[in-house]
Design an enzyme around this catalytic site. Structure first.
Site, PDB file in Angstrom:
ATOM      1  CG  ASP A  10      -2.178  59.489 -28.842  1.00  0.00           C
ATOM      2  OD1 ASP A  10      -2.658  59.251 -27.786  1.00  0.00           O
ATOM      3  OD2 ASP A  10      -0.832  58.862 -29.408  1.00  0.00           O
ATOM      4  CG  ASP A 108      -3.585  57.647 -24.445  1.00  0.00           C
ATOM      5  OD1 ASP A 108      -3.090  56.450 -24.660  1.00  0.00           O
ATOM      6  OD2 ASP A 108      -2.737  58.579 -24.815  1.00  0.00           O
ATOM      7  CD  GLU A 109      -1.575  54.944 -29.248  1.00  0.00           C
ATOM      8  OE1 GLU A 109      -1.016  54.289 -30.141  1.00  0.00           O
ATOM      9  OE2 GLU A 109      -0.659  55.271 -28.112  1.00  0.00           O
TER      10      GLU A 109
END
Length: 357
Positions: A10, A108-109
DNA sequence: AAGTTCTTATTAC
DNA sequence: CTAACGGTAATAAGAACTT
């Protein structure tokens, strides 16, 4: 594969961190990425805030008007989706190299299933040795991302997606947390029930009324009891409170619906505002549909009225349709029905299309 | 009575 | 003064409807 090793990565305060990187003059200042605050009259929400802004109490999903109140001198920036998309691609191309079992969650993960990479190669090693290898891999990954993109990230590692994700949440920012199978209970026990993905504010409130605040307490409740209270998700919650999660890394799910919605600057009943906006929404949804080979299975129109009361009206079709005229006709009819039945001012209108293929 | 469709609620990023 | 709350998508439950 019975014993898995899953990694969750993350990026730290992703949008805001990218803005800091692109604008060094923001370093040391509170940065809020999200809707235009409009001197405190903005209607949107915070997308991401850096840690300095968070010290003022600002956080994701907070109304931008409240964020402005809490810290009017913060740097407020619009969401530059193009930029974040590009940076995300660069990063995910790095992440992918660490295992072919890769699942993108959002910009973003991502998850990696390291089992094949880290458990198998050396048969003589124990499953626990593989966690060491996973940790080494994670450090390398974080380092490579920072070297190439100048952005920090947080990694969680565990025997399944649930534990990996929860570990990364606890470890941020710029952290790395490895939870081995024998550490699961110790890790979960002291956490608030809301830390479990799938337990949101509503579920947590119900649990609180039962005197259940921590995962330890939750794990003592029988699965059958939770199923009674929360239905199907209750069963999942019971498993999650015990660190059990069998979901696989990867399965990219096909698109089931495509939609657009718009919140007006002010609540309105003006047809000169509502209908042209709706036409635009229809066109945009149609555009999006053209990007894939979709057929329309159903159309649903959403209206949110003054006071946040939300109504929807939908229609589904036996045989799928695929032409703009039909979509327009159906959508407009549904919107009219909604507006006739509800006379209040309109805050938001939206269109969602159920698709197949 | 069963099966399908519609509506709302909840969650996540 | 006391709330303020985006956009996109998935999923579940129960109501409302067909058959």
């Amino acid at each position: 594969m019975k014993n898995r090793i899953i990694l969750h990565i993350d990026m730290d305060y992703f949008f805001a961190q990218i803005e800091e990187r692109e604008n060094p003059q923001f370093k040391g200042k509170p940065v809020v990425v999200g809707a235009d605050p409009k001197e405190g009259k903005g209607r949107g929400v915070v997308s991401t805030a850096n840690y300095i802004a968070r010290k003022y109490g600002i956080h994701s999903a907070m109304p931008i008007s409240k964020a402005y109140q809490l810290c009017p001198k913060a740097v407020f920036l619009p969401v530059n989706h193009e930029l974040y998309q590009k940076v995300s691609e660069n990063i995910m191309n790095i992440v992918k190299k660490y295992s072919p079992r890769f699942e993108l969650v959002s910009l973003d993960e991502a998850y990696l299933d390291l089992s094949e990479t880290v458990v198998k190669p050396l048969l003589w090693q124990s499953y626990y040795d593989s966690y060491k290898k996973g940790e080494v891999l994670a450090k390398k990954l974080k380092k490579e991302i920072f070297k190439k993109e100048k952005l920090t990230s947080t990694v969680g590692i565990g025997p399944n997606k649930l534990i990996a994700k929860m570990a990364s949440v606890e470890a941020k920012p710029d952290g790395l947390l490895v939870i081995k199978p024998n550490q699961i209970q110790k890790f979960l026990n002291p956490l608030d029930v809301e830390k479990i993905p799938g337990v949101g504010p509503k579920t947590a409130e119900v649990l609180r009324k039962l005197g259940v605040n921590k995962i330890k307490e939750l794990s003592k409740i029988k699965k059958s009891k939770l199923k009674e209270i929360f239905g199907k998700v209750g069963k999942d919650i019971a498993d999650k409170a015990r660190g059990i999660d069998k979901s696989e890394v990867c399965p990219k799910t096909e698109v089931k619906s495509v939609g657009k919605e718009h919140t007006f600057d002010k609540d309105t009943r003006d047809p000169e505002i509502i209908f042209p906006t709706f036409e635009k929404i229809i066109k945009e949804v149609w555009q999006e549909l053209q990007r894939g080979d979709f057929s329309i299975q159903g159309v649903s129109v959403i209206c949110r009225f003054q006071g946040f009361e939300t109504k929807s009206k939908q229609k589904s079709f036996e045989k799928a349709k695929s032409n703009l005229e039909f979509l327009e006709k159906t959508a407009k009819k549904l919107l009219l029905e909604l507006l006739l039945k509800n006379q209040n001012l309109v805050r938001l209108i939206g269109l969602r299309v159920k698709v197949e293929e």
